[in-house]
Design a protein around this motif. Sequence first.
Motif, PDB file in Angstrom:
ATOM      1  N   LYS A 250      -2.031 -11.671 -34.617  1.00 27.57           N
ATOM      2  CA  LYS A 250      -3.389 -11.995 -34.149  1.00 27.57           C
ATOM      3  C   LYS A 250      -4.380 -10.978 -34.680  1.00 27.57           C
ATOM      4  CE  LYS A 250      -6.011 -14.603 -31.411  1.00 27.57           C
ATOM      5  NZ  LYS A 250      -6.135 -16.058 -31.534  1.00 27.57           N
ATOM      6  N   THR A 251      -5.556 -11.446 -35.075  1.00 26.57           N
ATOM      7  CA  THR A 251      -6.686 -10.566 -35.376  1.00 26.57           C
ATOM      8  C   THR A 251      -7.801 -10.923 -34.413  1.00 26.57           C
ATOM      9  OG1 THR A 251      -7.549 -12.078 -37.079  1.00 26.57           O
ATOM     10  CG2 THR A 251      -6.059 -10.328 -37.806  1.00 26.57           C
ATOM     11  N   VAL A 252      -8.420  -9.932 -33.803  1.00 23.78           N
ATOM     12  CA  VAL A 252      -9.432 -10.179 -32.776  1.00 23.78           C
ATOM     13  C   VAL A 252     -10.655  -9.307 -33.038  1.00 23.78           C
ATOM     14  CG1 VAL A 252      -7.744 -10.839 -31.028  1.00 23.78           C
ATOM     15  CG2 VAL A 252      -8.409  -8.450 -31.239  1.00 23.78           C
ATOM     16  N   PRO A 253     -11.829  -9.738 -32.572  1.00 26.84           N
ATOM     17  CA  PRO A 253     -13.045  -8.945 -32.774  1.00 26.84           C
ATOM     18  C   PRO A 253     -13.059  -7.674 -31.922  1.00 26.84           C
ATOM     19  CG  PRO A 253     -13.511 -10.884 -31.444  1.00 26.84           C
ATOM     20  CD  PRO A 253     -12.102 -11.028 -31.925  1.00 26.84           C
ATOM     21  N   GLY A 254     -13.699  -6.641 -32.454  1.00 30.00           N
ATOM     22  CA  GLY A 254     -13.808  -5.382 -31.735  1.00 30.00           C
ATOM     23  C   GLY A 254     -14.840  -5.438 -30.631  1.00 30.00           C
ATOM     24  N   GLY A 255     -14.881  -4.352 -29.854  1.00 35.90           N
ATOM     25  CA  GLY A 255     -15.840  -4.249 -28.762  1.00 35.90           C
ATOM     26  C   GLY A 255     -16.955  -3.283 -29.094  1.00 35.90           C
ATOM     27  N   ALA A 256     -17.744  -2.947 -28.080  1.00 35.00           N
ATOM     28  CA  ALA A 256     -18.906  -2.078 -28.283  1.00 35.00           C
ATOM     29  C   ALA A 256     -18.497  -0.652 -28.620  1.00 35.00           C
ATOM     30  CB  ALA A 256     -19.786  -2.095 -27.036  1.00 35.00           C
ATOM     31  N   THR A 257     -17.335  -0.209 -28.131  1.00 36.57           N
ATOM     32  CA  THR A 257     -16.844   1.144 -28.395  1.00 36.57           C
ATOM     33  C   THR A 257     -15.381   1.063 -28.801  1.00 36.57           C
ATOM     34  OG1 THR A 257     -16.058   1.542 -26.122  1.00 36.57           O
ATOM     35  CG2 THR A 257     -18.385   2.051 -26.611  1.00 36.57           C
ATOM     36  N   GLY A 258     -14.826   2.210 -29.230  1.00 39.39           N
ATOM     37  CA  GLY A 258     -13.416   2.260 -29.577  1.00 39.39           C
ATOM     38  C   GLY A 258     -12.534   1.859 -28.417  1.00 39.39           C
ATOM     39  N   TYR A 259     -12.875   2.325 -27.225  1.00 39.48           N
ATOM     40  CA  TYR A 259     -12.095   1.970 -26.037  1.00 39.48           C
ATOM     41  C   TYR A 259     -12.080   0.456 -25.831  1.00 39.48           C
ATOM     42  CZ  TYR A 259     -11.382   0.684 -21.192  1.00 39.48           C
ATOM     43  OH  TYR A 259     -10.966   0.033 -20.066  1.00 39.48           O
TER      44      TYR A 259
ATOM     45  N   GLU B 226      -6.724  -0.646 -16.577  1.00 39.52           N
ATOM     46  CA  GLU B 226      -7.208  -1.217 -15.318  1.00 39.52           C
ATOM     47  C   GLU B 226      -8.029  -0.196 -14.536  1.00 39.52           C
ATOM     48  OE1 GLU B 226      -3.676  -2.479 -13.395  1.00 39.52           O
ATOM     49  OE2 GLU B 226      -3.315  -4.162 -14.766  1.00 39.52           O
ATOM     50  N   GLN B 227      -7.541   1.056 -14.526  1.00 36.68           N
ATOM     51  CA  GLN B 227      -8.273   2.123 -13.854  1.00 36.68           C
ATOM     52  C   GLN B 227      -9.611   2.393 -14.542  1.00 36.68           C
ATOM     53  OE1 GLN B 227      -7.307   4.044 -10.971  1.00 36.68           O
ATOM     54  NE2 GLN B 227      -6.047   2.190 -10.839  1.00 36.68           N
ATOM     55  N   ALA B 228      -9.602   2.369 -15.865  1.00 34.69           N
ATOM     56  CA  ALA B 228     -10.835   2.614 -16.618  1.00 34.69           C
ATOM     57  C   ALA B 228     -11.881   1.546 -16.324  1.00 34.69           C
ATOM     58  CB  ALA B 228     -10.535   2.664 -18.113  1.00 34.69           C
ATOM     59  N   GLU B 229     -11.430   0.297 -16.206  1.00 30.92           N
ATOM     60  CA  GLU B 229     -12.354  -0.790 -15.897  1.00 30.92           C
ATOM     61  C   GLU B 229     -12.930  -0.614 -14.497  1.00 30.92           C
ATOM     62  OE1 GLU B 229     -13.251  -3.536 -18.101  1.00 30.92           O
ATOM     63  OE2 GLU B 229     -12.500  -1.898 -19.346  1.00 30.92           O
TER      64      GLU B 229
ATOM     65  N   LYS C 225     -13.254   2.195 -12.788  1.00 26.12           N
ATOM     66  CA  LYS C 225     -14.050   3.421 -12.667  1.00 26.12           C
ATOM     67  C   LYS C 225     -15.163   3.498 -13.716  1.00 26.12           C
ATOM     68  CE  LYS C 225      -9.891   5.912 -11.117  1.00 26.12           C
ATOM     69  NZ  LYS C 225     -10.266   6.098  -9.692  1.00 26.12           N
ATOM     70  N   HIS C 226     -15.277   2.472 -14.551  1.00 26.89           N
ATOM     71  CA  HIS C 226     -16.315   2.412 -15.594  1.00 26.89           C
ATOM     72  C   HIS C 226     -16.222   3.607 -16.541  1.00 26.89           C
ATOM     73  CE1 HIS C 226     -18.067  -0.903 -13.340  1.00 26.89           C
ATOM     74  NE2 HIS C 226     -18.082  -0.137 -12.262  1.00 26.89           N
ATOM     75  N   LEU C 227     -15.004   3.899 -16.987  1.00 26.92           N
ATOM     76  CA  LEU C 227     -14.773   4.981 -17.926  1.00 26.92           C
ATOM     77  C   LEU C 227     -14.856   4.456 -19.356  1.00 26.92           C
ATOM     78  CD1 LEU C 227     -11.704   6.691 -16.187  1.00 26.92           C
ATOM     79  CD2 LEU C 227     -14.136   7.242 -15.922  1.00 26.92           C
ATOM     80  N   ASP C 228     -15.219   5.322 -20.288  1.00 25.04           N
ATOM     81  CA  ASP C 228     -15.283   4.940 -21.700  1.00 25.04           C
ATOM     82  C   ASP C 228     -14.727   6.098 -22.530  1.00 25.04           C
ATOM     83  OD1 ASP C 228     -15.773   3.649 -24.076  1.00 25.04           O
ATOM     84  OD2 ASP C 228     -17.929   4.041 -24.081  1.00 25.04           O
ATOM     85  N   PRO C 229     -13.410   6.310 -22.496  1.00 21.35           N
ATOM     86  CA  PRO C 229     -12.801   7.466 -23.154  1.00 21.35           C
ATOM     87  C   PRO C 229     -12.769   7.311 -24.670  1.00 21.35           C
ATOM     88  CG  PRO C 229     -11.113   6.037 -22.305  1.00 21.35           C
ATOM     89  CD  PRO C 229     -12.422   5.459 -21.832  1.00 21.35           C
ATOM     90  N   VAL C 230     -12.634   8.438 -25.355  1.00 20.56           N
ATOM     91  CA  VAL C 230     -12.552   8.422 -26.814  1.00 20.56           C
ATOM     92  C   VAL C 230     -11.193   7.926 -27.278  1.00 20.56           C
ATOM     93  CG1 VAL C 230     -12.597   9.865 -28.885  1.00 20.56           C
ATOM     94  CG2 VAL C 230     -14.263  10.267 -27.062  1.00 20.56           C
TER      95      VAL C 230
END
Length: 244
Positions: free
Chosen positions: A75-84, A179-182, A184-189
């Motif tokens: 599968k190839t899928v589109p990226g998101g707004a950030t690397g995370y 799931e935790q990042a979602e 807690k609204h985290l956006d890690p590198v």
Amino acid sequence: MVSALIFAGGIGQRMKSLDIPKQFLEIEGKPIIVRTMEHFSNHPMVDNIVVVCVENWLDVLNQDIEKFGIKKVIKTVPGGATGYHSIHNGLLEVAKVAGDDDIVLICDGVRPMLSEELITTCIEDARKYESAVPVTPSIDSVLYSEDGENCNKNYERRKMFITQAPQGYTMRKIMWAHEQAEEKHLDPVSSGELLIELGENIHIFQGIRENIKVTTPEDLESLRAIQYYEHYKQFAKEVLKYGL
């Protein structure tokens, strides 16, 4: 099962290549991302590959996968707004075929100098520890600054390490972290930094210095120099073999 998640959802502003995302820049006629994918496609322990890419370059990516005969891509899928967010998109696809105890290798698409041994160690350590992050010891002193102008703190070099990829995790571990990042609204590198931020320990192992991440024009020149040197070594072997 072992899945490789290769993410290349950014455009690489530090590369300063105005028209082409850095992962599609060519070295001797082959895009960097293709060279990265080949390491996983050719590895006997990797079962499938999911690639996350800049959305308007997906057609080019799919054409390159076919052109260069890259196997195992499901599968190839589109990226998101950030690397995370790009990694998150890819994990959702991997989760469709992988179970909790299966391994996912998360790797940026601009690491064309990976080795089979590094990938193997990452898989084996991830199975043993649920996380596996390759690192190399820092060869430079490290200073800390809040504003980039003033500094009053340094770190012991012997305790400093540079992270690399791929980073290996059990699906159970990394999906929990996301799931935790979602929530807690985290956006890690990186995935490793996410787990640390969540209070988890991650297992590290010795990486290889040749495993460069092509980020800047200087990195690109280093890669080209390495490729030239490898060709020179092969030529020298042939000369000695046949006495030319």
